[in-house]
Write a protein that holds these residues in place. Sequence first.
Motif, short mmCIF file in Angstrom:
data_model
loop_
_atom_site.label_atom_id
_atom_site.label_comp_id
_atom_site.label_asym_id
_atom_site.label_seq_id
_atom_site.Cartn_x
_atom_site.Cartn_y
_atom_site.Cartn_z
N VAL A 404 0.87 -1.18 0.00
CA VAL A 404 0.00 0.00 0.00
C VAL A 404 0.90 1.22 0.00
CG1 VAL A 404 -1.75 1.31 1.24
CG2 VAL A 404 -1.89 -1.18 1.17
N ASN A 405 0.82 1.98 -1.08
CA ASN A 405 1.70 3.15 -1.24
C ASN A 405 3.17 2.76 -1.05
OD1 ASN A 405 -0.55 4.84 -1.65
ND2 ASN A 405 -0.80 5.12 0.55
N THR A 415 -5.09 -3.58 6.72
CA THR A 415 -4.61 -2.20 6.65
C THR A 415 -5.69 -1.34 6.00
OG1 THR A 415 -2.32 -2.95 6.43
CG2 THR A 415 -2.81 -0.69 5.75
N ILE A 417 -7.38 1.48 3.86
CA ILE A 417 -7.00 2.15 2.62
C ILE A 417 -8.00 3.28 2.34
CG2 ILE A 417 -5.80 0.20 1.58
CD1 ILE A 417 -8.32 -0.51 0.08
N TYR A 418 -7.53 4.26 1.57
CA TYR A 418 -8.33 5.44 1.29
C TYR A 418 -8.35 5.71 -0.21
CZ TYR A 418 -7.39 6.03 6.29
OH TYR A 418 -7.29 5.83 7.64
N ASP A 419 -9.29 6.55 -0.61
CA ASP A 419 -9.42 6.91 -2.01
C ASP A 419 -8.10 7.49 -2.53
OD1 ASP A 419 -10.57 7.36 -4.48
OD2 ASP A 419 -11.39 9.31 -3.92
N ASP A 421 -5.24 5.67 -2.85
CA ASP A 421 -4.07 4.88 -2.44
C ASP A 421 -3.62 3.96 -3.57
OD1 ASP A 421 -3.91 6.01 0.02
OD2 ASP A 421 -4.80 4.35 1.12
N TYR A 422 -2.31 3.70 -3.61
CA TYR A 422 -1.74 2.78 -4.59
C TYR A 422 -1.64 1.40 -3.96
CZ TYR A 422 -0.50 6.69 -7.64
OH TYR A 422 -0.56 7.78 -8.48
N ILE A 423 -2.29 0.43 -4.59
CA ILE A 423 -2.29 -0.96 -4.11
C ILE A 423 -1.50 -1.78 -5.12
CG2 ILE A 423 -3.67 -2.87 -3.26
CD1 ILE A 423 -4.27 -0.25 -1.83
N ILE A 431 -4.79 1.80 -8.53
CA ILE A 431 -5.20 2.95 -7.73
C ILE A 431 -6.59 2.67 -7.18
CG2 ILE A 431 -5.59 5.45 -7.67
CD1 ILE A 431 -3.76 5.71 -10.07
#
Length: 435
Positions: A404-405, A415, A417-419, A421-423, A431
């Motif tokens: 994640v990021n 974990t 995650i938010y709008d 974020d790079y997965i 994204i």
Amino acid sequence: MNTSYKKILNKSKLILSDFDTNNFSQSYLIKMLINNNISGLLPTELNMVNSSPVMSYDITSKHSVMSVLENKKVDYPLFSSIMQGLHRLCYTLNNFMLDSCYLLLSPEYIFLDGEMQQAYFCYCPVCENNNTYSLSIQLRLFLEYIISKINYDDRDCVAHIYSLHQKCIEDNLCVDDLIYTNEISEKAPDNNIKEASAGILTDNINALSDSASFDNETQGNSYNDIFINDSSHFNICGFPSGVFFIIVLLGIISLFTIILGAYMYFIKNAVSSALAIFICMCGPAIFLLFLPSALRKRKEKEKPFSSKDVNPDLKSPSVHIMPIGETVLINSNATLSVPHLVYNGNDFSEDIELTTFPFTIGKLSDSANYIMDNALISRLHARFYFKEESYYVEDLNSSNGTYVNNNPLSPHTMTEIYDGDYITFSHLTYIFKLC
């Protein structure tokens, strides 16, 4: 006992800690476990942290039963492989003079290889004593979890699981019982003999199946079912008796209206051609209106019982919209957007819509919601969750990791995650988008 997961270089580790140090006196068990490569057990290491034992198990390229069964039902081959592995291991432990009561039979501590053919178990000599965790008690708790995941269409699987569970309740389980039902099922070609192997338990399962089917049939009918209220207990030509007699009656009425219309027009000349056609078509029209409902009723009677009929998943947070006829109801948590993963590369164009939760990504077709057919993606690679209005991602002990990021995730650790974020799954980066 605390459970955690770590990734050390290319190795994934299951870490068990915070034991009662009074149980650490089992020095012989520890030495036998550490110094021998026992088939069926996860490779184990012992470390001392602040004078407290910490057990480390190598789970590289393996997935826990709990992870595998998140989106998959238990079938006979899978359950049989676990029980056969446990059966062999119990005899192996006996040869090493190791007590099987220290096996951890919780679904999060039983691991399967990538092909789902072999089971591996955790042996923890510094766990509680055998007065609390006997093999029979642990197996009973494991079977109760498996029952919640069982595929009720698989009769051999149902008979095997329920028969073992009954033996655990009666506290008369022996090691050979783990595969006893399995051997009978393979030797008996007759269905009656197979069912008899589970005794009264199979009859209870049949009663459960009949009850679930009846509940499904008596719940919300469609518009075409308004003519059917069948309470019969036998079938005629595949139809419930009440439905069959209604079909015959409507057939007689249809024939009567056709004859009546033809008689009044051709013989009596008492009506116009349009009225005669209307009279002729009244009976067949009613018959055709009723026929689809009757055929649906017959299909429901022939449909095999499924566990999905008993426990439909109505609590998934991803179910925002429920169509009822032409009306759409939206609950308070509804959103018109569907969270999705947008690929951040040039060699692959398909985005991934997270249509349900938990949402699993991997190569295992019968357990993953999205099949990512890539050599560097694990069979069960990552899973997404929606809990308390927030989104989470979990790495499922993948070989090449989830990020994640650009931050690597520890296996089996959720974990948030938010709008935006790079997965990243291994080398594939997406994204995370909410709209």
